[in-house]
Enzyme design. Structure first.
Site, PDB file in Angstrom:
ATOM      1  N   ASN A  24       0.084  -0.249   6.171  1.00  0.00           N
ATOM      2  CA  ASN A  24       0.646  -1.062   5.088  1.00  0.00           C
ATOM      3  C   ASN A  24       1.218  -2.302   5.749  1.00  0.00           C
ATOM      4  O   ASN A  24       1.954  -2.198   6.721  1.00  0.00           O
ATOM      5  CB  ASN A  24       1.756  -0.267   4.382  1.00  0.00           C
ATOM      6  CG  ASN A  24       2.481  -1.100   3.337  1.00  0.00           C
ATOM      7  OD1 ASN A  24       1.954  -2.096   2.848  1.00  0.00           O
ATOM      8  ND2 ASN A  24       3.685  -0.687   2.995  1.00  0.00           N
ATOM      9  N   GLY A  25       0.892  -3.492   5.222  1.00  0.00           N
ATOM     10  CA  GLY A  25       1.428  -4.729   5.797  1.00  0.00           C
ATOM     11  C   GLY A  25       0.318  -5.642   6.267  1.00  0.00           C
ATOM     12  O   GLY A  25      -0.843  -5.487   5.868  1.00  0.00           O
TER      13      GLY A  25
ATOM     14  N   GLU B 118       1.459 -10.379 -17.000  1.00  0.00           N
ATOM     15  CA  GLU B 118       1.064  -9.331 -16.055  1.00  0.00           C
ATOM     16  C   GLU B 118       0.405  -8.139 -16.733  1.00  0.00           C
ATOM     17  O   GLU B 118      -0.432  -7.477 -16.131  1.00  0.00           O
ATOM     18  CB  GLU B 118       2.238  -8.887 -15.158  1.00  0.00           C
ATOM     19  CG  GLU B 118       3.293  -8.065 -15.823  1.00  0.00           C
ATOM     20  CD  GLU B 118       4.350  -7.556 -14.848  1.00  0.00           C
ATOM     21  OE1 GLU B 118       4.038  -7.277 -13.692  1.00  0.00           O
ATOM     22  OE2 GLU B 118       5.517  -7.438 -15.276  1.00  0.00           O
TER      23      GLU B 118
ATOM     24  N   CYS C 222       0.848  -1.191   0.000  1.00  0.00           N
ATOM     25  CA  CYS C 222       0.000   0.000   0.000  1.00  0.00           C
ATOM     26  C   CYS C 222       0.888   1.246   0.000  1.00  0.00           C
ATOM     27  O   CYS C 222       2.061   1.183   0.327  1.00  0.00           O
ATOM     28  CB  CYS C 222      -0.880   0.011   1.236  1.00  0.00           C
ATOM     29  SG  CYS C 222      -1.814  -1.508   1.435  1.00  0.00           S
TER      30      CYS C 222
ATOM     31  N   ARG D 277       1.802   1.632  -5.886  1.00  0.00           N
ATOM     32  CA  ARG D 277       2.007   0.655  -4.820  1.00  0.00           C
ATOM     33  C   ARG D 277       0.761  -0.152  -4.509  1.00  0.00           C
ATOM     34  O   ARG D 277       0.821  -1.163  -3.801  1.00  0.00           O
ATOM     35  CB  ARG D 277       2.449   1.378  -3.540  1.00  0.00           C
ATOM     36  CG  ARG D 277       3.749   2.098  -3.658  1.00  0.00           C
ATOM     37  CD  ARG D 277       4.096   2.738  -2.342  1.00  0.00           C
ATOM     38  NE  ARG D 277       4.343   1.730  -1.325  1.00  0.00           N
ATOM     39  CZ  ARG D 277       5.512   1.174  -1.087  1.00  0.00           C
ATOM     40  NH1 ARG D 277       6.549   1.516  -1.789  1.00  0.00           N
ATOM     41  NH2 ARG D 277       5.653   0.273  -0.139  1.00  0.00           N
TER      42      ARG D 277
ATOM     43  N   GLU E 262      11.152 -13.886 -19.018  1.00  0.00           N
ATOM     44  CA  GLU E 262      10.803 -12.487 -18.762  1.00  0.00           C
ATOM     45  C   GLU E 262       9.749 -12.005 -19.769  1.00  0.00           C
ATOM     46  O   GLU E 262       8.801 -11.301 -19.403  1.00  0.00           O
ATOM     47  CB  GLU E 262      12.078 -11.625 -18.813  1.00  0.00           C
ATOM     48  CG  GLU E 262      11.887 -10.133 -18.647  1.00  0.00           C
ATOM     49  CD  GLU E 262      11.249  -9.703 -17.330  1.00  0.00           C
ATOM     50  OE1 GLU E 262      11.057 -10.535 -16.439  1.00  0.00           O
ATOM     51  OE2 GLU E 262      10.905  -8.512 -17.227  1.00  0.00           O
TER      52      GLU E 262
ATOM     53  N   TRP F 100      -3.633  -2.010  -1.496  1.00  0.00           N
ATOM     54  CA  TRP F 100      -3.573  -3.297  -2.200  1.00  0.00           C
ATOM     55  C   TRP F 100      -4.133  -4.294  -1.185  1.00  0.00           C
ATOM     56  O   TRP F 100      -3.508  -4.584  -0.170  1.00  0.00           O
ATOM     57  CB  TRP F 100      -2.131  -3.628  -2.566  1.00  0.00           C
ATOM     58  CG  TRP F 100      -1.991  -4.868  -3.403  1.00  0.00           C
ATOM     59  CD1 TRP F 100      -2.111  -4.956  -4.753  1.00  0.00           C
ATOM     60  CD2 TRP F 100      -1.688  -6.189  -2.938  1.00  0.00           C
ATOM     61  NE1 TRP F 100      -1.911  -6.262  -5.160  1.00  0.00           N
ATOM     62  CE2 TRP F 100      -1.655  -7.027  -4.076  1.00  0.00           C
ATOM     63  CE3 TRP F 100      -1.453  -6.753  -1.687  1.00  0.00           C
ATOM     64  CZ2 TRP F 100      -1.381  -8.401  -3.995  1.00  0.00           C
ATOM     65  CZ3 TRP F 100      -1.188  -8.113  -1.604  1.00  0.00           C
ATOM     66  CH2 TRP F 100      -1.160  -8.916  -2.751  1.00  0.00           C
TER      67      TRP F 100
ATOM     68  N   LYS G 160       6.024 -10.660 -18.686  1.00  0.00           N
ATOM     69  CA  LYS G 160       5.512  -9.341 -19.073  1.00  0.00           C
ATOM     70  C   LYS G 160       4.136  -9.483 -19.727  1.00  0.00           C
ATOM     71  O   LYS G 160       3.233  -8.703 -19.470  1.00  0.00           O
ATOM     72  CB  LYS G 160       6.470  -8.656 -20.059  1.00  0.00           C
ATOM     73  CG  LYS G 160       7.724  -8.094 -19.424  1.00  0.00           C
ATOM     74  CD  LYS G 160       7.444  -6.825 -18.661  1.00  0.00           C
ATOM     75  CE  LYS G 160       8.426  -6.538 -17.555  1.00  0.00           C
ATOM     76  NZ  LYS G 160       8.497  -7.416 -16.425  1.00  0.00           N
TER      77      LYS G 160
ATOM     78  N   LYS H 144       3.416  -2.651  -7.154  1.00  0.00           N
ATOM     79  CA  LYS H 144       4.825  -2.506  -7.510  1.00  0.00           C
ATOM     80  C   LYS H 144       5.734  -3.184  -6.495  1.00  0.00           C
ATOM     81  O   LYS H 144       6.717  -3.811  -6.838  1.00  0.00           O
ATOM     82  CB  LYS H 144       5.156  -1.018  -7.593  1.00  0.00           C
ATOM     83  CG  LYS H 144       6.577  -0.707  -8.022  1.00  0.00           C
ATOM     84  CD  LYS H 144       6.757  -0.962  -9.484  1.00  0.00           C
ATOM     85  CE  LYS H 144       8.155  -0.686  -9.979  1.00  0.00           C
ATOM     86  NZ  LYS H 144       8.415  -1.392 -11.250  1.00  0.00           N
TER      87      LYS H 144
ATOM     88  N   HIS I 205      10.432 -32.699 -24.832  1.00  0.00           N
ATOM     89  CA  HIS I 205      10.105 -33.555 -23.687  1.00  0.00           C
ATOM     90  C   HIS I 205       8.668 -33.354 -23.218  1.00  0.00           C
ATOM     91  O   HIS I 205       8.309 -33.774 -22.122  1.00  0.00           O
ATOM     92  CB  HIS I 205      11.091 -33.291 -22.540  1.00  0.00           C
ATOM     93  CG  HIS I 205      12.502 -33.632 -22.896  1.00  0.00           C
ATOM     94  ND1 HIS I 205      12.948 -34.927 -23.083  1.00  0.00           N
ATOM     95  CD2 HIS I 205      13.572 -32.842 -23.162  1.00  0.00           C
ATOM     96  CE1 HIS I 205      14.224 -34.921 -23.419  1.00  0.00           C
ATOM     97  NE2 HIS I 205      14.628 -33.651 -23.475  1.00  0.00           N
TER      98      HIS I 205
END
Ligand code: M6R
Length: 616
Positions: free
Chosen positions: A101-102, A492, A2, A27, A485, A75, A489, A611, A508
């Site tokens: 936050n947390g 997300e 947050c 955030r 990567e 968040w 991308k 983030k 395989h």
């Protein structure tokens, strides 16, 4: 996760707080809220959804604010992202407001206890317990908010930054932290609090970082910091070396677009000042003596997400240059498997934010096991470098878009520098060999610029794939983490199914996924020095093409051998094999960004993400 803002001073508090939230929205952005004092009474406003919803509510219901305010962008962890669960939370008398936050891990037992004493809860959040506990403590502590905060924090378990204001003390904001970021901004006759300096950089560049288990009392003309027992503590004051414009969009529609374009500069800045006049590498902040580095018998890299991919690439370079065994592991798995570490282990923790809880916990575990820990980090003064033995900062500047772009490239540069530095102090490479690689690195900003000047066809291609259900990515050697990567991308940003495989693994099992028209992106290794791998991947391309895949091939310019098998060819400059990820990643960033934009997604704030992930 947050974003938190606090302000005390003569400016209109509401505006300062809401502007600060706008800079922290990366955030967390599933709800936002503020609390101010209007004529001595606590006034809160909070709304589910992005900050724009809160702004609209404030416009609809304008209010004046006395000299203090706090704000939060969330968040969600406990409780859905609704108006009610948005922060701030208040006590039953509406005298105390709290943002957080947390995660307060013992919130369930505390809530039960408070309910038994008659407290009425209005939300499903863990945060609300802090508001009620503070209200109770304020009665015990004669209205001393800082004393109440210290007492409440001693009872809480987990990770938290808490910020509170109390209607009876209209010139004070109090905050506390444990395992979650909090910085103070010192102004002239005004002071600020935030999760990140970006929130107050428009007002002051003088900052103080709060240590673990500390409480700060913020007034317009004073900042008092103590531990949870009320004892004064030593703090680190620093000057932020970037300004507000660095965190602005600068004419781009999205931060991500700007951050992709900033990559040549970010790479150049990260290389700056690392080589002494005699040509040797000097990594000043490293704080690990050459003798300690010579003792190292094993390297373990820990990181999450994109930073983990940087670690995977680092392994190739470090083992090749230094001949030291190097393992790479996702930080969230690391400490749960009882890893074998000792004083001769160097743990490298890679984290853009320096706050990822999984990485932080892995760092703490590694230090308990006596391993030496080196952080590679982009945020000065953040927790992971503070708790590590040494640090190498990347100089990407602020990255606001949730998707890591410029910070990934600079992490690669930092990893290469660490590899070369180890080779230097362990004398496994001659100085001129090291210098040759440094020169190649110095040339990379130009190469990245070149890629950026040729990516328009990639944009077009991405737009044509808006209807695809799946995209696969293949790579070999350092191209494999690049493929990972590229897939991350796309997931997300474009919310698409995307998967990456080591090209050799295809036969395989995953080759069964190939069907007519399936887009498959293939990262082709350089021919130079890795000719065998190059030829093998060309065979892989033929195998998937024979089964109907639409092949999108990223290869060095002039690599004619791949052309006949590429439905789409994306050319990148020819650079040394180990450094190729610096250029081959860029088209994949552009590809994912453009595809997401074509779908109408917000690339700066993709759904469900934040983030900085400060929960485990
Ligand atoms: O701040 P960190 O580097 O520790 O963050 C790690 C991941 O959360 C981060 O790289 C994430 O995967 C990115 N958003 C991906 O673009």
């Amino acid at each position: 996760m947050c974003g938190i803002v606090g302000y005390v001073g003569p400016q209109p508090a509401l505006e300062v707080v809401v502007d600060g939230l706008a800079r922290l929205e990366y955030r967390g952005y599933d709800s936002a809220g503020i609390a101010v004092l209007t004529d001595g009474r606590l006034a809160t406003e909070k709304r589910a959804g992005k900050l724009a919803n809160l702004r609209a509510a404030l416009e609809h219901n304008p209010r004046t604010a006395d000299g203090i305010g706090i704000g939060h962008t969330r968040w969600a962890t406990h409780g859905a992202p609704t108006d009610t669960n948005a922060h701030p939370h208040v006590d039953n008398d509406n005298r105390v407001a709290v943002i957080h936050n947390g995660i307060i891990e013992n919130f369930a037992s505390l809530r039960l206890e408070l309910e038994e004493r008659g407290c009425k809860f209005t939300s499903e959040t863990d945060t609300e317990v802090a508001a009620h506990l503070l209200a109770e403590e304020l009665k015990q502590q004669d209205g001393d908010l800082a004393a109440a905060m210290r007492s409440v924090c001693r009872r809480l378990e987990g990770a938290f930054t808490l910020v509170a204001m109390f209607a009876n003390d209209p010139e004070l904001v109090v905050a506390a932290r444990r395992n979650s970021p909090l910085v103070v901004g010192r102004g002239q006759g005004e002071n600020f609090l935030a999760s990140d300096v970006a929130a107050f950089i428009a007002h002051t560049r003088d900052a103080i970082e709060l240590g673990q288990d500390q409480v700060v009392e913020l007034r317009a003309d004073s900042v008092t910091i103590t531990d949870y027992d009320g004892r004064p503590v030593k703090v680190r004051e620093y000057h932020v070396d970037w300004d507000a414009s660095a965190a602005e969009k600068g004419g781009y529609e999205y931060f991500m677009l700007k951050e992709i374009v900033e990559q040549p500069q970010a790479v150049a800045d990260t290389l700056l000042g690392r080589v002494a006049v005699d040509g040797t590498l000097t990594l000043d902040e490293m704080r690990l003596a050459p003798s300690e580095l010579r003792d190292i018998e094993k390297i373990v890299i820990i990181a999450c997400g994109t930073s983990y991919h940087a670690g995977l690439i680092a392994k190739y370079a470090i083992e090749h240059w230094c001949r030291v065994p190097c393992e790479v592991e996702v930080a969230s798995e690391f400490r749960y498997r009882d890893p074998i570490l000792n004083r001769q282990t160097l743990v490298i923790a890679i984290s853009q934010s320096g706050e990822s809880m999984d990485t932080l916990m892995a760092v703490r575990y590694a230090r308990e096991q006596r391993a030496r820990v080196l952080a590679i980090c982009n945020v000065n003064g953040s927790t992971i470098p503070r708790e590590s033995d040494g640090v190498l900062y990347t100089h990407a500047g602020p990255e606001v878009g949730v998707a890591a772009t410029k910070t990934f490239l600079t992490q690669l540069v930092a990893c290469y520098l660490v590899g070369l530095y180890l080779a230097q102090v362990r004398t496994v490479k001659f100085g001129d060999e090291i210098n040759a690689v440094i020169e190649q690195l110095a040339n990379m900003p130009e190469q990245v610029k070149k890629v950026l000047s040729t990516v328009d066809p990639v944009r077009e291609l991405a737009r044509s794939l808006g209807e695809a259900d799946t995209v696969l990515f293949l790579g070999r050697h350092v191209g494999y983490p690049v493929a990972l990567e590229g897939a991350l991308k796309l997931k997300e940003l474009a919310y698409m199914h995307a998967e990456a495989f080591a090209a050799g693994e295809l036969k395989h099992g995953p080759i069964a996924l190939i069907e007519n028209g399936l887009p498959v992106v293939v990262v082709v290794p350089s021919r130079e020095g890795r000719g065998v791998l190059h030829d093998k991947i060309v065979s892989n391309i033929q195998e998937i093409r024979a089964r109907g895949a639409r092949t999108i091939v990223i290869a060095e310019e002039g690599d004619e051998t791949v052309r006949p098998f590429a439905d789409e060819l994306i050319e990148i400059p020819a650079v040394p094999t180990l450094l190729q990820p610096i250029v081959s990643t860029v088209p994949l960033q552009v590809f994912a960004c453009e595809l997401a934009l074509a779908k109408g997604n917000d690339v700066d704030q993709p759904r469900n993400l934040a983030k900085s992930v400060t929960v485990e």
